[in-house]
Design a protein around this motif. Structure first.
Motif, PDB file in Angstrom:
ATOM      1  N   SER A  59       0.812   7.173  -1.664  1.00 44.92           N
ATOM      2  CA  SER A  59      -0.101   7.535  -0.405  1.00 44.92           C
ATOM      3  C   SER A  59      -0.877   6.605  -0.009  1.00 44.92           C
ATOM      4  O   SER A  59      -0.859   6.468   1.303  1.00 44.92           O
ATOM      5  CB  SER A  59      -0.703   9.065  -0.846  1.00 44.92           C
ATOM      6  OG  SER A  59      -1.747   8.601  -1.766  1.00 44.92           O
ATOM      7  N   LEU A  60      -1.205   5.587  -0.809  1.00 46.41           N
ATOM      8  CA  LEU A  60      -2.149   4.712  -0.466  1.00 46.41           C
ATOM      9  C   LEU A  60      -1.085   3.247   0.329  1.00 46.41           C
ATOM     10  O   LEU A  60      -1.877   2.493   0.877  1.00 46.41           O
ATOM     11  CB  LEU A  60      -2.661   3.919  -1.751  1.00 46.41           C
ATOM     12  CG  LEU A  60      -3.621   4.862  -2.276  1.00 46.41           C
ATOM     13  CD1 LEU A  60      -4.128   4.244  -3.814  1.00 46.41           C
ATOM     14  CD2 LEU A  60      -4.677   5.245  -1.441  1.00 46.41           C
ATOM     15  N   ASP A  61       0.156   2.981  -0.004  1.00 49.52           N
ATOM     16  CA  ASP A  61       0.958   1.992   0.191  1.00 49.52           C
ATOM     17  C   ASP A  61       0.733   1.927   1.770  1.00 49.52           C
ATOM     18  O   ASP A  61       0.668   0.884   2.395  1.00 49.52           O
ATOM     19  CB  ASP A  61       2.322   1.908  -0.016  1.00 49.52           C
ATOM     20  CG  ASP A  61       3.186   0.849   0.162  1.00 49.52           C
ATOM     21  OD1 ASP A  61       2.562   0.042  -0.141  1.00 49.52           O
ATOM     22  OD2 ASP A  61       4.125   0.755   0.971  1.00 49.52           O
ATOM     23  N   ILE A 102      -8.647  -1.045   0.307  1.00 47.54           N
ATOM     24  CA  ILE A 102      -8.827   0.014  -0.872  1.00 47.54           C
ATOM     25  C   ILE A 102      -9.346  -0.546  -2.110  1.00 47.54           C
ATOM     26  O   ILE A 102      -8.952  -1.710  -2.467  1.00 47.54           O
ATOM     27  CB  ILE A 102      -7.257   0.516  -1.080  1.00 47.54           C
ATOM     28  CG1 ILE A 102      -6.780   1.237   0.277  1.00 47.54           C
ATOM     29  CG2 ILE A 102      -7.383   1.475  -1.927  1.00 47.54           C
ATOM     30  CD1 ILE A 102      -5.298   1.729   0.213  1.00 47.54           C
ATOM     31  N   ASP A 103     -10.119   0.222  -2.949  1.00 46.30           N
ATOM     32  CA  ASP A 103     -10.819  -0.276  -3.903  1.00 46.30           C
ATOM     33  C   ASP A 103     -10.039  -0.291  -5.118  1.00 46.30           C
ATOM     34  O   ASP A 103     -10.787  -0.446  -6.412  1.00 46.30           O
ATOM     35  CB  ASP A 103     -12.092   0.353  -4.171  1.00 46.30           C
ATOM     36  CG  ASP A 103     -12.096   1.932  -4.268  1.00 46.30           C
ATOM     37  OD1 ASP A 103     -10.939   2.475  -4.177  1.00 46.30           O
ATOM     38  OD2 ASP A 103     -13.009   2.463  -5.017  1.00 46.30           O
ATOM     39  N   VAL A 104      -9.022   0.017  -5.275  1.00 48.53           N
ATOM     40  CA  VAL A 104      -8.189   0.368  -6.265  1.00 48.53           C
ATOM     41  C   VAL A 104      -6.865  -0.489  -6.142  1.00 48.53           C
ATOM     42  O   VAL A 104      -6.250  -0.632  -5.109  1.00 48.53           O
ATOM     43  CB  VAL A 104      -7.546   1.530  -6.703  1.00 48.53           C
ATOM     44  CG1 VAL A 104      -8.680   2.465  -7.142  1.00 48.53           C
ATOM     45  CG2 VAL A 104      -6.806   2.122  -5.669  1.00 48.53           C
ATOM     46  N   GLU A 105      -6.454  -1.307  -6.903  1.00 48.05           N
ATOM     47  CA  GLU A 105      -5.345  -2.458  -6.849  1.00 48.05           C
ATOM     48  C   GLU A 105      -3.982  -1.836  -6.918  1.00 48.05           C
ATOM     49  O   GLU A 105      -4.005  -0.646  -7.600  1.00 48.05           O
ATOM     50  CB  GLU A 105      -5.465  -3.558  -8.003  1.00 48.05           C
ATOM     51  CG  GLU A 105      -6.754  -4.483  -7.790  1.00 48.05           C
ATOM     52  CD  GLU A 105      -6.849  -5.430  -8.998  1.00 48.05           C
ATOM     53  OE1 GLU A 105      -6.304  -5.074 -10.063  1.00 48.05           O
ATOM     54  OE2 GLU A 105      -7.567  -6.394  -8.470  1.00 48.05           O
ATOM     55  N   PRO A 106      -2.992  -2.281  -6.391  1.00 45.97           N
ATOM     56  CA  PRO A 106      -1.714  -1.691  -6.830  1.00 45.97           C
ATOM     57  C   PRO A 106      -1.308  -1.424  -8.197  1.00 45.97           C
ATOM     58  O   PRO A 106      -1.820  -2.359  -8.839  1.00 45.97           O
ATOM     59  CB  PRO A 106      -0.755  -2.588  -5.632  1.00 45.97           C
ATOM     60  CG  PRO A 106      -1.822  -3.409  -4.794  1.00 45.97           C
ATOM     61  CD  PRO A 106      -2.854  -3.613  -5.422  1.00 45.97           C
ATOM     62  N   PRO A 107      -0.445  -1.075  -8.682  1.00 43.04           N
ATOM     63  CA  PRO A 107       0.121  -1.023 -10.010  1.00 43.04           C
ATOM     64  C   PRO A 107       0.544  -2.214 -10.527  1.00 43.04           C
ATOM     65  O   PRO A 107       0.041  -2.500 -11.751  1.00 43.04           O
ATOM     66  CB  PRO A 107       1.134   0.335 -10.197  1.00 43.04           C
ATOM     67  CG  PRO A 107       0.915   1.074  -8.958  1.00 43.04           C
ATOM     68  CD  PRO A 107       0.273   0.133  -7.684  1.00 43.04           C
TER      69      PRO A 107
END
Length: 294
Positions: free
Chosen positions: A256-258, A267-272
């Motif tokens: 959903s973030l991509d 966005i405050d979280v990095e991609p996996p």
């Protein structure tokens, strides 16, 4: 000193107060210094009162000034002011109560920005007073004010439809029904924080997305019940979104973030993959070179 010298001597307080000292001198001094000047003499005390009665910003957010003003001084400094546009009460959480704040709110109907973040000694009556008195309110800070409840937030939504930003971080009494009501009434919201509230679900986020199309910043940090579906709705309905915080939202994944990342939303979280590389670097002690080309 002869008569001619006396005529040439000009003391600070001899200058016109309302035409010179208030608009051109005192406005550049920090509040801490103004408080000190009040103690110099009766004339200085009167001068500072004239200034405080006409100032449009009263900010106690600095570490130096907040704890050093007593309740009595706070009331005295603002007792004649009816033209405030901005009021910040941060750092006053240990002593500001409804008794001190309600008179200030009641006589300042032009307030546009109020920050009561961390003021744990207040009650819902202060928020109701803000909603009834401050029809032009645009920005409101209520972070960590656990006394904020559904009824007081609904009152705010009913009377302050022009609200552009509100921070209700850790207002844990609030549930989906109150947040959805706010979203339906305050269509001009550009910045919203619902962080650190386990009561917030997809219902709130979707209602915000569908009603507040101009939303630019949304903080959902620690909203454990928010899932991918509402993030997809956010991406669909909020084309102006610039910043999204979903740290510790364990049910929100990259799927959903991509789409938001592709629109350059911060966005405050990095991609996996990025998180995995950082973890690998920590383990190996150096940054590995990985060729991702197939």
């Amino acid at each position: 000193m002869d008569e001619e010298d006396k005529m040439r001597t000009c003391h600070l307080l001899d200058l016109p107060w309302e035409d010179v000292l208030v608009p051109h001198v005192l406005c550049h001094l920090p509040l801490q210094l103004l408080v000190s000047l009040q103690r110099v003499s009766k004339q200085f005390h009167s001068l500072i009162q004239v200034y405080l009665a006409n100032c449009r910003t009263f900010d106690l957010s600095s570490l130096q000034i907040g704890p050093s003003i007593s309740k009595e001084a706070f009331c005295s400094m603002l007792k004649d002011n009816k033209v405030l546009h901005r009021l910040s009460l941060q750092r006053c959480s240990d002593w500001v109560t409804d008794k001190e704040l309600l008179p200030v709110i009641g006589q300042n109907q032009h307030l546009q920005r109020v920050d009561m973040s961390g003021c744990v000694c207040l009650t819902r009556h202060s928020l109701v007073a803000v909603s009834l008195s401050c029809m032009h309110l645009q920005h409101l800070g209520l972070a960590h004010c656990e006394w904020v409840d559904s009824l007081s937030l609904r009152s705010l939504a009913d009377h302050c439809g022009g609200l552009q930003s509100i921070d209700i971080t850790a207002c844990r009494q609030l549930k989906d029904d109150a947040i959805c009501y706010l979203a339906k009434k305050c269509l001009k919201l550009r910045s919203l924080s619902l962080a650190v509230n386990a009561n917030v679900t997809d219902e709130s986020v979707e209602e915000v997305a569908k009603n507040c199309r101009g939303l630019e910043q949304l903080d959902l940090t620690g909203c454990l019940r928010v899932r991918n579906q509402s993030i997809r709705t956010l991406a669909e309905y909020c084309p102006k979104l610039q910043s999204l915080k979903v740290n510790h939202c364990h049910n929100v994944t990259e799927s959903s973030l991509d789409p938001l990342r592709k629109r350059n939303v911060v966005i405050d979280v990095e991609p996996p993959l990025q998180r995995a590389l950082v973890l690998l670097q920590d383990v190996l002690g150096f940054a590995p070179f990985i060729n991702l080309q197939i």
